[in-house]
Design an enzyme around this catalytic site. Structure first.
Site, PDB file in Angstrom:
ATOM      1  N   LEU A 231     -32.446  11.551  62.217  1.00 19.91           N
ATOM      2  CA  LEU A 231     -31.362  11.632  61.244  1.00 19.91           C
ATOM      3  C   LEU A 231     -30.885  13.070  61.028  1.00 19.91           C
ATOM      4  O   LEU A 231     -31.689  13.953  60.722  1.00 19.91           O
ATOM      5  CB  LEU A 231     -31.823  11.032  59.911  1.00 19.91           C
ATOM      6  CG  LEU A 231     -30.764  10.963  58.795  1.00 19.91           C
ATOM      7  CD1 LEU A 231     -29.617  10.050  59.208  1.00 19.91           C
ATOM      8  CD2 LEU A 231     -31.403  10.484  57.499  1.00 19.91           C
ATOM      9  N   ASP A 232     -29.576  13.263  61.211  1.00 18.61           N
ATOM     10  CA  ASP A 232     -28.915  14.558  60.971  1.00 18.61           C
ATOM     11  C   ASP A 232     -29.445  15.688  61.851  1.00 18.61           C
ATOM     12  O   ASP A 232     -29.312  16.863  61.514  1.00 18.61           O
ATOM     13  CB  ASP A 232     -29.036  14.978  59.490  1.00 18.61           C
ATOM     14  CG  ASP A 232     -28.298  14.041  58.557  1.00 18.61           C
ATOM     15  OD1 ASP A 232     -27.323  13.410  59.013  1.00 18.61           O
ATOM     16  OD2 ASP A 232     -28.688  13.933  57.385  1.00 18.61           O
TER      17      ASP A 232
END
EC number: 3.5.1.10
Length: 289
Positions: free
Chosen positions: A228-229
């Protein structure tokens, strides 16, 4: 081959004579070189090239061109892709209930600043349908819950397949995509993160930025990965702020930066300016497109 611009993106181990070998190949096949951009990562000993070719005088089919180049690429241990200008890409935009990035992309597309087909908009809310209707883009409302996530993503995939989508833009789509979904579209999902990564990941970044008293805020556009990210960063920007800024004013400033950063990232992808190497995005500047 019809008259058009053809773009090759190439990465391989660095070695002497690469420019001569690539340019000689295209010259011998009748192409005129419009631009040739290159970068050498001396630390990783890797070579990257973006070369744009005018096919007007090239008497060769796409299939023959790719087969012939594959022979050279194998000799040099290259990873490569080729893109034809006349094949306009189909884009899907995914949104939730925040409108600024969606509206900006649609407006830029209408003005011809983003060259693609925006084929559809997918949302887990129905709030932004009036914007889609205003621009004449099909809007699909697909609600999602924890229990229906797999089913909903299956519906999204069906729509993407139906519309032959080449690029997915998460224009503030506030859902975490599953690993299976992301792996289905490697380097074809661009996300806008409302902070200057890696700072302030997750929710409420502007409130946390305010609490920390930061002097710069920004936005980051990156390819979505299962981490994530943490996908390859395509574009970032920042703006200086002061202690007088409130969470509300920070959010407004941040929204403006998000629009610009996401639009630049989408344009770079559509113009084939990006080569991903490991978890880094090599982004070549525009060259007269």
């Amino acid at each position: 081959m019809q008259s058009q611009i053809v773009t090759f993106l190439i990465k391989c181990p660095d070695q002497k004579g690469l420019v001569a070998k690539f340019t000689s190949f295209f010259y011998e096949e009748g192409f005129n070189i419009v631009s040739c951009q290159q970068y050498v990562n001396a630390i990783a000993d890797r070579y990257y090239m973006r070369i744009r070719l005018d096919a007007e005088d090239a008497n060769i089919s796409k299939k023959d061109l790719e087969n012939k180049f594959l022979v050279l690429a194998n000799e040099l241990n290259c990873t490569w892709s080729v893109h034809y200008e006349k094949e306009k890409q189909n884009v899907a935009i995914m949104v939730s209930h925040t409108s600024h990035c969606l509206y900006d992309l649609l407006e830029r597309h209408k003005e011809g600043k983003i060259d693609c087909n925006i084929s559809l908009i997918i949302s887990n809310h129905n709030k932004l349908k009036p914007i889609a209707d205003m621009f004449g883009v099909p809007y699909y409302h697909l609600p999602i819950t924890k229990e229906t996530k797999k089913e909903q993503e299956g519906q999204v995939k069906d729509l993407l397949t139906k519309h032959n989508v080449d690029l997915i833009v998460m224009a503030r789509y506030m859902q975490i995509l599953s690993e299976d979904f992301i792996n289905t579209y490697p380097q074809k999902i661009i996300n806008i993160h409302h902070s200057f990564l890696p700072a302030f990941q997750g929710a409420n970044p502007y409130q946390r930025a305010y609490e920390r008293g930061v002097k710069l805020i920004g936005a980051t556009a990156h390819y979505a990965t299962v981490d994530l990210d943490e996908g390859p960063i395509i574009e970032q920007d920042v703006e200086r702020i002061t202690h007088e800024s409130t969470p509300k004013t920070l959010k407004g400033i941040g929204a403006d930066i998000e629009r610009l950063v996401l639009a630049r990232a989408v344009k770079s992808h559509l113009q084939h300016q990006i080569i991903v190497s490991d978890n880094r995005a090599i982004v070549f500047p525009e060259s007269g497109e």
